[in-house]
Design a protein around this motif. Structure first.
Motif, PDB file in Angstrom:
ATOM      1  N   ARG A   1       0.874  -1.181   0.000  1.00 20.73           N
ATOM      2  CA  ARG A   1       0.000   0.000   0.000  1.00 20.73           C
ATOM      3  C   ARG A   1       0.908   1.228   0.000  1.00 20.73           C
ATOM      4  N   VAL A   2       0.689   2.089  -0.982  1.00 18.53           N
ATOM      5  CA  VAL A   2       1.582   3.249  -1.121  1.00 18.53           C
ATOM      6  C   VAL A   2       0.775   4.530  -1.256  1.00 18.53           C
ATOM      7  N   GLN A   3       1.439   5.649  -0.954  1.00 18.34           N
ATOM      8  CA  GLN A   3       0.836   6.939  -1.296  1.00 18.34           C
ATOM      9  C   GLN A   3       1.002   7.104  -2.812  1.00 18.34           C
ATOM     10  N   ALA A   4      -0.002   7.695  -3.434  1.00 11.06           N
ATOM     11  CA  ALA A   4      -0.054   7.662  -4.913  1.00 11.06           C
ATOM     12  C   ALA A   4       1.000   8.523  -5.595  1.00 11.06           C
ATOM     13  N   GLY A   5       1.698   9.373  -4.823  1.00 10.22           N
ATOM     14  CA  GLY A   5       2.727  10.217  -5.438  1.00 10.22           C
ATOM     15  C   GLY A   5       4.067   9.512  -5.588  1.00 10.22           C
ATOM     16  N   ILE A   6       4.157   8.301  -5.086  1.00  5.95           N
ATOM     17  CA  ILE A   6       5.443   7.589  -5.186  1.00  5.95           C
ATOM     18  C   ILE A   6       5.719   7.247  -6.649  1.00  5.95           C
ATOM     19  N   ARG A   7       7.000   7.379  -7.051  1.00  2.26           N
ATOM     20  CA  ARG A   7       7.342   7.033  -8.428  1.00  2.26           C
ATOM     21  C   ARG A   7       7.604   5.537  -8.534  1.00  2.26           C
ATOM     22  N   VAL A   8       7.416   5.001  -9.723  1.00  2.00           N
ATOM     23  CA  VAL A   8       7.557   3.557  -9.917  1.00  2.00           C
ATOM     24  C   VAL A   8       8.924   3.080  -9.426  1.00  2.00           C
ATOM     25  N   GLN A   9       9.984   3.794  -9.811  1.00  2.00           N
ATOM     26  CA  GLN A   9      11.329   3.355  -9.418  1.00  2.00           C
ATOM     27  C   GLN A   9      11.496   3.376  -7.900  1.00  2.00           C
ATOM     28  N   GLN A  10      10.957   4.443  -7.289  1.00  2.00           N
ATOM     29  CA  GLN A  10      11.021   4.557  -5.825  1.00  2.00           C
ATOM     30  C   GLN A  10      10.340   3.362  -5.163  1.00  2.00           C
ATOM     31  N   LEU A  11       9.170   3.030  -5.682  1.00  2.00           N
ATOM     32  CA  LEU A  11       8.387   1.921  -5.119  1.00  2.00           C
ATOM     33  C   LEU A  11       9.157   0.602  -5.253  1.00  2.00           C
ATOM     34  N   VAL A  12       9.701   0.391  -6.446  1.00  2.00           N
ATOM     35  CA  VAL A  12      10.420  -0.858  -6.701  1.00  2.00           C
ATOM     36  C   VAL A  12      11.642  -0.959  -5.785  1.00  2.00           C
ATOM     37  N   ASP A  13      12.347   0.153  -5.629  1.00  2.00           N
ATOM     38  CA  ASP A  13      13.530   0.145  -4.762  1.00  2.00           C
ATOM     39  C   ASP A  13      13.139  -0.131  -3.310  1.00  2.00           C
ATOM     40  N   ALA A  14      11.969   0.427  -2.925  1.00  2.00           N
ATOM     41  CA  ALA A  14      11.564   0.284  -1.519  1.00  2.00           C
ATOM     42  C   ALA A  14      11.093  -1.124  -1.177  1.00  2.00           C
ATOM     43  N   VAL A  15      10.520  -1.835  -2.143  1.00  2.00           N
ATOM     44  CA  VAL A  15       9.977  -3.153  -1.788  1.00  2.00           C
ATOM     45  C   VAL A  15      10.917  -4.322  -2.141  1.00  2.00           C
ATOM     46  N   LYS A  16      12.036  -3.999  -2.761  1.00  2.00           N
ATOM     47  CA  LYS A  16      12.885  -5.128  -3.185  1.00  2.00           C
ATOM     48  C   LYS A  16      13.423  -5.910  -1.989  1.00  2.00           C
ATOM     49  N   GLU A  17      13.587  -5.232  -0.862  1.00  2.00           N
ATOM     50  CA  GLU A  17      14.078  -5.960   0.322  1.00  2.00           C
ATOM     51  C   GLU A  17      13.064  -7.003   0.808  1.00  2.00           C
ATOM     52  N   TYR A  18      11.818  -6.880   0.371  1.00  2.00           N
ATOM     53  CA  TYR A  18      10.800  -7.890   0.726  1.00  2.00           C
ATOM     54  C   TYR A  18      10.725  -8.981  -0.339  1.00  2.00           C
ATOM     55  N   GLY A  19      11.574  -8.878  -1.323  1.00  2.00           N
ATOM     56  CA  GLY A  19      11.617  -9.890  -2.387  1.00  2.00           C
ATOM     57  C   GLY A  19      10.463  -9.784  -3.362  1.00  2.00           C
ATOM     58  N   ILE A  20       9.840  -8.619  -3.439  1.00  2.00           N
ATOM     59  CA  ILE A  20       8.719  -8.465  -4.381  1.00  2.00           C
ATOM     60  C   ILE A  20       8.953  -7.269  -5.320  1.00  2.00           C
ATOM     61  N   THR A  21       8.164  -7.246  -6.361  1.00  2.00           N
ATOM     62  CA  THR A  21       8.265  -6.146  -7.325  1.00  2.00           C
ATOM     63  C   THR A  21       6.939  -6.026  -8.079  1.00  2.00           C
ATOM     64  N   LEU A  22       6.845  -5.048  -8.975  1.00  2.00           N
ATOM     65  CA  LEU A  22       5.616  -4.919  -9.777  1.00  2.00           C
ATOM     66  C   LEU A  22       5.605  -5.996 -10.867  1.00  2.00           C
ATOM     67  N   GLN A  23       4.400  -6.360 -11.282  1.00  2.00           N
ATOM     68  CA  GLN A  23       4.279  -7.446 -12.259  1.00  2.00           C
ATOM     69  C   GLN A  23       4.873  -7.077 -13.617  1.00  2.00           C
ATOM     70  N   ASN A  24       4.702  -5.799 -13.991  1.00  2.00           N
ATOM     71  CA  ASN A  24       5.176  -5.387 -15.303  1.00  2.00           C
ATOM     72  C   ASN A  24       5.554  -3.910 -15.266  1.00  2.00           C
ATOM     73  N   PHE A  25       6.256  -3.457 -16.275  1.00  2.00           N
ATOM     74  CA  PHE A  25       6.732  -2.077 -16.302  1.00  2.00           C
ATOM     75  C   PHE A  25       6.529  -1.451 -17.667  1.00  2.00           C
ATOM     76  N   ALA A  26       6.349  -0.130 -17.651  1.00  2.00           N
ATOM     77  CA  ALA A  26       6.360   0.616 -18.907  1.00  2.00           C
ATOM     78  C   ALA A  26       7.833   0.837 -19.284  1.00  2.00           C
ATOM     79  N   SER A  27       8.087   1.586 -20.351  1.00  2.00           N
ATOM     80  CA  SER A  27       9.474   1.752 -20.802  1.00  2.00           C
ATOM     81  C   SER A  27      10.324   2.542 -19.818  1.00  2.00           C
ATOM     82  N   ILE A  28       9.673   3.427 -19.064  1.00  2.00           N
ATOM     83  CA  ILE A  28      10.431   4.190 -18.066  1.00  2.00           C
ATOM     84  C   ILE A  28       9.763   3.999 -16.714  1.00  2.00           C
ATOM     85  N   ARG A  29      10.458   4.428 -15.654  1.00  2.00           N
ATOM     86  CA  ARG A  29       9.923   4.181 -14.309  1.00  2.00           C
ATOM     87  C   ARG A  29       9.800   5.458 -13.506  1.00  2.00           C
TER      88      ARG A  29
END
Ligand SMILES: Cc1cc2nc3c(=O)[nH]c(=O)nc-3n(C[C@H](O)[C@H](O)[C@H](O)COP(=O)(O)OP(=O)(O)OC[C@H]3O[C@@H](n4cnc5c(N)ncnc54)[C@H](O)[C@@H]3O)c2cc1C
Length: 711
Positions: free
Chosen positions: A287-315
């Motif tokens: 659960r995130v605040q909606a202003g978080i950027r995709v890259q920020q989110l991915v960096d923040a959750v990688k320590e939990y061993g998870i990530t987003l299912q798919n990505f656009a060309s940029i993050r």
């Protein structure tokens, strides 16, 4: 019309109300609106407004406002992040107040000179002289502080006739201004720069924000740009704005090529609401605040061993932005990104803060998930994630004949697959990405060519083009940049530089495409990396893009229309000799249950193809950008007229461009009604945002309703 002041054009009555002084007196919290009234002289209206809600003085790390300098520096990293201070700096780069009077007085002097010359032999000399000198008074007011002595009074008769002539002159001027206004408004789309010309030297208030989308193709200036720091603050902003009917369109990173998040009336941006609030490792949700950027989110959750299912060309997108436009990556088994949203917290003007999910108000949930920022400010999003994965990317070159034979297999066997077509060549670059297997060994797959060798053909072409165009004005701007060492440039930088030399010359573009095909041939091979790194794509510099989405059958039974569409587009390019650069990118997604998604379908089996055509804007020269823009819209129009209906293709919400022409707009509205639940969309908007404070002109044009007369 309280507090309404009119600034008259120079020399327009009354003389002592010189427009320029008014310019200097515009205070920072005066909302002022400008109207051209006829041509050269303009009537500017200023209206004192109650103080605007204060804009936060915090930087907006997420807002993308490219300037030329920065674009140069970061062209290929796609991280054109500016701060709000820089927005102001952009504004402040314009000539300051003091240049305004001098500019105008110089103009007036020149015209007076001609009046004097023309009237030297006239028998009206006597009566004209006082007028001239009175105008000269005016010049001195602007150009030097002490006014000259007033000329001696005229006799009663000559004064009456000169008064008469003066007022006749005023009337004629007023009439011609009115006629000019009638014929000049509304300005056609391509006259935007002309409008700007008029006010080029006018000072701008300090708190005016210039917000430009990533591609520099859409720009607004606004005095209301709010960045709340907490949910409570956001709620207060929405409530207050709703009471005052103040526009606050939600805008994310401003990446949408069509500027769909921009609104001149005002914007709210959640760059400062960018926290990860909760991670459920078991369920793989976040659960995130909606202003978080995709890259920020991915960096923040990688320590939990998870990530987003798919990505656009940029993050660099904010989660609010990427979800609200129904953005997508590629993979025929993977839906667009909005499909990963489990629940959303919306701050709505009409109903306050609401939480919606599949279980809680599913009807609204599926409507608002890809909601184009129209239903509320998305404050929080809960997303379904997947296990963090390393992927192997395989790039190889093929052609359409070969692709046709194995298309079904390519779609089915690969988690992610995309094709890059290169106009005027038969090259199709195939890029697949799959989870790394234990059998895979990088040692087996050494690339045949080094990066330098892969880049050599395009470097050679660049050198050759510089030689060829040397001395031609067209090439001067880009050859001047020759001091940047060619060997330091990436492929997309070289392509941009080459295109800048002669962007609309089909033969030149064809050569660039051939060099690109060779680059890809020499880049065949494998790459391994985490999904968020591998799935990105260097899209090149600023660009016009039109991306359509259309049904492509099912995975078990692809209808092959996706490849037919490409054949048709390639044939069109050839036949119409369109200077179409590469690539034409084709991707696939599974369907989305979001009703407004271009890939919306109630069947899980349906697959959709997304095809993007492109024209780069590799230059800062306004004239050249305009020419490219016109050519691009011609190209886009041809694909629209010939294929969109035939293939049931609809444009990506971040890439749809709303036509100015009334008939074309009506046709677009009718098309949208065919595919999307426009009535339900407008009905829900009426409840959640009754005053349309979250809307902008683009939404109102696409989804008109009876009560939008006030827009
Ligand atoms: C180089 C580049 C590559 C791209 N690649 C892809 C790609 O591969 N696939 C793809 O699908 N798209 C792609 N895009 C488009 C991009 O992903 C989308 O435009 C995305 O929406 C941008 O997110 P943003 O945060 O910049 O949103 P904005 O452009 O700022 O806004 C987009 C929409 O979201 C709304 N919005 C934003 N925040 C909120 C909020 N908090 N609450 C409610 N509404 C909100 C806005 O009102 C607007 O309607 C690309 C764009 C660029 C420039």
């Amino acid at each position: 019309m309280e507090n309404f002041q009119i600034i008259y054009p120079l020399g327009f009555p009354p003389k002592d109300e010189s427009g320029v002084m008014f310019f200097n007196n515009i205070s920072n919290n005066t909302m002022f609106e400008r109207f051209t009234f006829g041509f050269p002289p303009y009537l500017i209206c200023t209206r004192a407004r109650p103080e605007q809600p204060k804009t936060k003085k915090h930087p907006s790390p997420n807002l993308v406002i490219p300037d030329n300098q920065q674009l140069k520096a970061t062209e290929n990293t796609h991280t054109h992040t500016h701060t709000r201070t820089q927005v102001t700096r952009l504004v402040n780069q314009r000539p300051n107040t003091s240049t305004t009077p001098m500019f105008r007085s110089l103009k007036l002097k020149r015209s007076l000179q001609s009046i004097i010359t023309n009237t030297q032999t006239s028998h009206f000399n006597q009566t004209l002289k006082p007028q001239i000198s009175s105008q000269l008074n005016l010049i001195r007011h602007f150009s030097s502080p002490p006014p000259p002595p007033t000329p001696p009074p005229l006799s009663a008769a000559s004064s009456t006739s000169s008064e008469l002539r003066k007022y006749l002159g005023y009337s004629a001027l007023l009439l011609s201004c009115a006629i000019a206004t009638y014929y000049s408004f509304p300005f056609p789309e391509n006259a935007k720069h002309k409008k700007a010309q008029l006010f080029r030297y006018a000072p701008l208030p300090d708190d005016l924000h210039t917000v430009v989308n990533w591609s520099g193709t859409h720009e607004v200036q606004t005095r209301v740009f709010l960045q709340p720091e907490s949910l409570e603050e956001l709620e207060a902003i929405v409530k207050d704005a709703n009471e005052k009917k103040q526009k606050i369109r939600p805008v994310g990173s401003g990446l949408s090529p069509n500027g769909i998040g921009l609104a001149r009336g005002g914007m709210v941006n959640l760059a400062l609401l960018d926290k990860v609030l909760e991670v459920d490792k078991e369920k793989k949700t976040v659960r995130v605040q909606a202003g978080i950027r995709v890259q920020q989110l991915v960096d923040a959750v990688k320590e939990y061993g998870i990530t987003l299912q798919n990505f656009a060309s940029i993050r660099e997108q904010q989660i609010g932005g990427i979800v609200q436009v129904g953005a997508h990556g590629t993979g025929a088994k993977l839906p667009p990104i909005d499909e990963q949203v489990i629940s959303m917290k919306l701050v709505t003007p009409g109903k306050g803060t609401i939480v919606i999910s599949k279980d809680k108000d599913p009807e609204l949930f599926y409507l608002a998930r890809c909601g184009l920022g129209a239903f509320g400010v998305v404050a929080e999003v809960t997303l379904q994630c997947v296990e963090r994965q390393e992927l192997v990317e395989h790039t190889f070159v093929s052609n359409l004949t070969e692709i046709k034979k194995k298309h079904k297999k390519l779609l089915n066997d690969n988690k992610h697959v995309k094709y890059l077509y290169i106009p005027y060549t038969d090259t199709v670059v195939v890029v697949t990405c799959n989870p790394i297997s234990k059998w895979w060994s990088p040692a087996k797959f050494k690339p045949k060519y080094s990066l330098d060798e892969a880049l050599q053909p395009i470097r050679d072409l660049y050198q050759a083009s510089i030689e060829k165009y040397r001395g031609q004005s067209m090439a001067s701007s880009s050859t001047a940049e020759n001091e940047t060492k060619i060997s330091d440039l990436t492929f997309t930088e070289l392509r941009d530089k080459l295109l800048a030399i002669d962007p609309l010359n089909k033969d030149h573009v064809k050569k660039i495409n051939e060099a690109e095909a060779e680059f890809w041939k020499r880049s065949e091979g494998y790459r391994v990396g985490w999904s968020d790194e591998i799935l990105g794509f260097d899209c090149g510099g600023q660009q016009w893009v039109s991306e359509t989405c259309f049904p492509a059958g099912t995975l078990s039974k692809p209808n092959m229309k996706d490849l037919k569409y490409i054949e048709d587009v390639m044939e069109l390019i050839d036949k119409e000799e369109i200077p179409a650069p590469a690539p034409i990118e084709q991707r696939w997604t599974a369907s989305s249950k979001s009703l407004m998604s271009p890939a919306s379908s109630s069947s899980n089996d349906d697959i959709f193809s997304w095809v993007g055509i492109i024209m780069y804007l590799p230059t800062t020269d306004a004239r050249q950008r305009k020419q490219i823009t016109e050519e691009f819209f011609h190209y886009r129009h041809l694909t629209q007229a010939r294929f969109w209906d035939q293939y049931s293709a609809y444009e990506h919400w971040a890439k749809i461009e709303v036509p100015k022409d009334k008939d074309e707009l009506a046709a677009l509205q009718a098309r949208l009604r065919k595919r999307f639940p426009v009535e339900a969309f407008n009905k829900a908007r009426a409840e959640l945002d009754p005053n349309r404070i979250l809307s902008n002109a683009m939404l109102e044009k696409m989804f008109p309703s009876d009560d939008n007369a006030s827009m």
